[in-house]
Design an enzyme around this catalytic site. Structure first.
Site, PDB file in Angstrom:
ATOM      1  N   ASN A 127       8.299  -8.517  10.647  1.00 20.37           N
ATOM      2  CA  ASN A 127       7.261  -7.500  10.507  1.00 20.37           C
ATOM      3  C   ASN A 127       5.952  -8.038  11.098  1.00 20.37           C
ATOM      4  O   ASN A 127       5.901  -9.187  11.551  1.00 20.37           O
ATOM      5  CB  ASN A 127       7.110  -7.123   9.028  1.00 20.37           C
ATOM      6  CG  ASN A 127       6.426  -8.221   8.248  1.00 20.37           C
ATOM      7  OD1 ASN A 127       6.821  -9.388   8.342  1.00 20.37           O
ATOM      8  ND2 ASN A 127       5.418  -7.888   7.467  1.00 20.37           N
ATOM      9  N   PRO A 128       4.855  -7.267  11.110  1.00 23.83           N
ATOM     10  CA  PRO A 128       3.622  -7.702  11.788  1.00 23.83           C
ATOM     11  C   PRO A 128       3.019  -9.003  11.280  1.00 23.83           C
ATOM     12  O   PRO A 128       2.393  -9.734  12.057  1.00 23.83           O
ATOM     13  CB  PRO A 128       2.663  -6.528  11.550  1.00 23.83           C
ATOM     14  CG  PRO A 128       3.555  -5.343  11.453  1.00 23.83           C
ATOM     15  CD  PRO A 128       4.782  -5.832  10.736  1.00 23.83           C
ATOM     16  N   CYS A 129       3.181  -9.306  10.012  1.00 24.75           N
ATOM     17  CA  CYS A 129       2.592 -10.546   9.479  1.00 24.75           C
ATOM     18  C   CYS A 129       3.618 -11.658   9.288  1.00 24.75           C
ATOM     19  O   CYS A 129       3.287 -12.745   8.801  1.00 24.75           O
ATOM     20  CB  CYS A 129       1.886 -10.259   8.160  1.00 24.75           C
ATOM     21  SG  CYS A 129       0.489  -9.135   8.317  1.00 24.75           S
ATOM     22  N   SER A 130       4.856 -11.374   9.617  1.00 22.46           N
ATOM     23  CA  SER A 130       5.948 -12.361   9.611  1.00 22.46           C
ATOM     24  C   SER A 130       6.343 -12.871   8.222  1.00 22.46           C
ATOM     25  O   SER A 130       6.990 -13.904   8.120  1.00 22.46           O
ATOM     26  CB  SER A 130       5.606 -13.556  10.515  1.00 22.46           C
ATOM     27  OG  SER A 130       5.555 -13.170  11.859  1.00 22.46           O
ATOM     28  N   GLU A 131       5.968 -12.145   7.171  1.00 27.45           N
ATOM     29  CA  GLU A 131       6.473 -12.546   5.853  1.00 27.45           C
ATOM     30  C   GLU A 131       7.836 -11.920   5.563  1.00 27.45           C
ATOM     31  O   GLU A 131       8.500 -12.296   4.593  1.00 27.45           O
ATOM     32  CB  GLU A 131       5.473 -12.186   4.741  1.00 27.45           C
ATOM     33  CG  GLU A 131       5.377 -10.717   4.358  1.00 27.45           C
ATOM     34  CD  GLU A 131       4.368  -9.953   5.187  1.00 27.45           C
ATOM     35  OE1 GLU A 131       3.678  -9.093   4.632  1.00 27.45           O
ATOM     36  OE2 GLU A 131       4.257 -10.242   6.387  1.00 27.45           O
ATOM     37  N   SER A 136       0.783  -1.231   0.000  1.00 29.31           N
ATOM     38  CA  SER A 136       0.000   0.000   0.000  1.00 29.31           C
ATOM     39  C   SER A 136       0.820   1.288   0.000  1.00 29.31           C
ATOM     40  O   SER A 136       0.391   2.269  -0.643  1.00 29.31           O
ATOM     41  CB  SER A 136      -0.986   0.000   1.176  1.00 29.31           C
ATOM     42  OG  SER A 136      -0.337  -0.253   2.398  1.00 29.31           O
ATOM     43  N   ALA A 178       6.415  -1.292   3.121  1.00 27.39           N
ATOM     44  CA  ALA A 178       5.306  -1.510   4.044  1.00 27.39           C
ATOM     45  C   ALA A 178       5.767  -2.144   5.339  1.00 27.39           C
ATOM     46  O   ALA A 178       5.073  -2.073   6.350  1.00 27.39           O
ATOM     47  CB  ALA A 178       4.250  -2.406   3.393  1.00 27.39           C
ATOM     48  N   CYS A 179       6.933  -2.771   5.318  1.00 31.65           N
ATOM     49  CA  CYS A 179       7.332  -3.597   6.451  1.00 31.65           C
ATOM     50  C   CYS A 179       8.683  -3.174   7.000  1.00 31.65           C
ATOM     51  O   CYS A 179       9.651  -3.037   6.245  1.00 31.65           O
ATOM     52  CB  CYS A 179       7.400  -5.060   6.033  1.00 31.65           C
ATOM     53  SG  CYS A 179       5.810  -5.680   5.439  1.00 31.65           S
ATOM     54  N   GLY A 193       3.942  -1.055   8.543  1.00 30.47           N
ATOM     55  CA  GLY A 193       3.894  -1.801   9.785  1.00 30.47           C
ATOM     56  C   GLY A 193       5.301  -2.059  10.299  1.00 30.47           C
ATOM     57  O   GLY A 193       6.277  -1.993   9.539  1.00 30.47           O
TER      58      GLY A 193
END
Length: 441
Positions: free
Chosen positions: A285-289, A64, A80-81, A109
């Site tokens: 990062n927040p989603c761990s990717e 985004s 983003a990360c 994030g």
């Protein structure tokens, strides 16, 4: 434009989406020209046309911040990360609050491992007990709750991590579950229980995903039903002794109540780390990717797998590889023309140039071909697509390096980097014996 015919709906929507895609594709292509990514103007024009077509027809999408910021300012935030470090001093903790606030403002994030902070069982230099990481997490969580992502309505994205051997691990494991029970009580009392309602707005730890960082040592203790020790941050002495299975039960029960905490496997993660000679991986990062060094950022993009499904059900390998090539090149271009929130992240972004590529619609692709999502066939099919994507992204990266040179820290990490690439290679070859279609291999 032929790139938009019949794909964007109403005339008003077509105009707005066309402007958005054109702004992003034209800006990135212009950066590529400035950065000498293209051998000639013909190559640059072809790249811009291909990128425009891929984006407009939704074969792929950037994260985004690219859509928010590229083409709107000279040096936009494109990643983003982020992974941020925190040290065991007040200046660092408050500095993290400022860094996170700026990242949330521009739609990004952030994740941090808080295990460097001394526990509430230890003393500070001036005397008295330390607050402990969970206490500081409350303040950071509150900041995240009031700073909307990208200046819009989307809530901030955070990851908070604590190592399994930290003395405050039990408090960390249960902190969100306890707050969840408070929310239930408020809902029973008549307060609004929606995501943005009063019940959840008045409790703590609601803006972060929590993860416990476990080691092979802990997992072996779990398997053997053995003891496991937590240790002081300051001097490493044993603070508490638990049964490893009791800690795992706490994790499972808390996750059952509220979805947190998750688990990250520290030794496995670092076994697949391409740059260990620079430092270990401590967080995500927040989603761990995105898992990489502290004080780094990652520009992400996602490929829409259903767009590469032929009417026959076969996967369009050549189109997929072409999309990977164009998108990873675009991501690479953004590194040098982006802004970053701190000097250290700016420095590391240029030293390591981390990028992330993933995909969407895996479930739809499997179902459309009659493959069960939770099956060995489904997992192997996904692994083959992941391998194809990763391998071709690395191949494209090697081509770019052949023209512009490798990332600055490559030589320092060349041996472990190639070791990890070889692990990917061997894992890919193992798919052939698992019955994966040769079209993907």
């Amino acid at each position: 434009s032929k790139y938009f015919r019949g794909t964007l709906g109403t005339p008003g929507r077509e105009t707005s989406v066309k402007q958005l895609v054109s702004r992003v594709a034209h800006t990135i292509s212009g950066w590529g020209r400035q950065g000498n990514y293209f051998a000639c103007e013909e190559e640059a024009t072809a790249f811009e046309n291909e990128l425009t077509w891929i984006l407009a027809n939704q074969y792929a999408a950037f994260n985004s911040p690219v859509w928010f910021n590229v083409g709107s300012e000279k040096h936009p935030q494109c990643s983003a990360c982020f992974i941020n470090e925190v040290k065991d001093d007040m200046r660092s903790i408050l500095g993290l609050a400022m860094t996170e606030g700026l990242l949330f403002k521009y739609g990004s994030g952030t994740g941090t491992n808080f295990s460097s902070l001394r526990s509430s069982r230890e003393f500070v230099n001036a005397g008295g007990k330390a607050s402990g990481p969970c206490s500081f997490m409350k303040g950071l969580d509150s900041f995240a709750g009031v700073i909307k992502s990208g200046g819009k309505t989307r809530r901030a994205a955070k990851m908070a991590i604590l190592n399994i051997n930290h003395p405050d691990i039990s408090e960390f494991i249960n902190c969100k579950a306890k707050e969840e029970k408070k929310a239930w009580a408020l809902i029973d009392a008549g307060y609004d229980g929606s995501v943005n309602g009063e019940a959840y707005a008045t409790i703590q730890y609601q803006n972060a995903n929590n993860s416990v960082r476990v080691t092979d040592e802990f997992m072996r203790a779990y398997e053997a039903d053995a003891d496991f020790h937590t240790r002081a941050v300051t001097d490493g002495r044993v603070i508490d002794t638990y049964k490893a299975r009791d800690l795992m039960k706490e994790i499972a029960e808390a996750a059952w109540i509220c979805g947190d905490p998750g688990i990250q496997f520290d030794d496995v993660i670092n076994d697949w780390h391409t740059c260990p000679n620079s430092d270990r991986i401590y967080a995500s990062n927040p989603c761990s990717e995105f898992m990489f060094l502290d004080n780094t950022s990652c520009n992400l993009a996602s490929l829409n797998l259903m767009k590469f499904r032929k009417d026959s059900g076969e996967f369009d390998v050549e189109s997929f590889k072409k999309a990977v090539e164009v998108i990873i090149t675009a991501q690479e271009i953004t590194v040098d023309f982006s802004s970053y929130p701190t000097e250290k992240i700016t420095e590391n972004s240029h030293l390591f140039r981390p990028l992330g590529m993933g995909y969407a619609n895996l479930g739809a692709l499997l179902m459309s071909n009659g493959i069960a999502y939770d099956s060995d066939e489904g997992r192997n099919y996904a692994a083959a697509i992941s391998s194809l994507m990763s391998g071709h992204a690395y191949k494209t990266s090697a081509k770019i390096a052949g023209r512009l040179g490798p990332f600055a820290q490559f030589k320092k990490n060349e041996k472990p980097f190639l070791r990890v690439i070889d692990k990917h290679r061997k894992a890919t070859y193992s798919l052939a014996s698992a019955g994966v279609s040769q079209e993907l291999l």
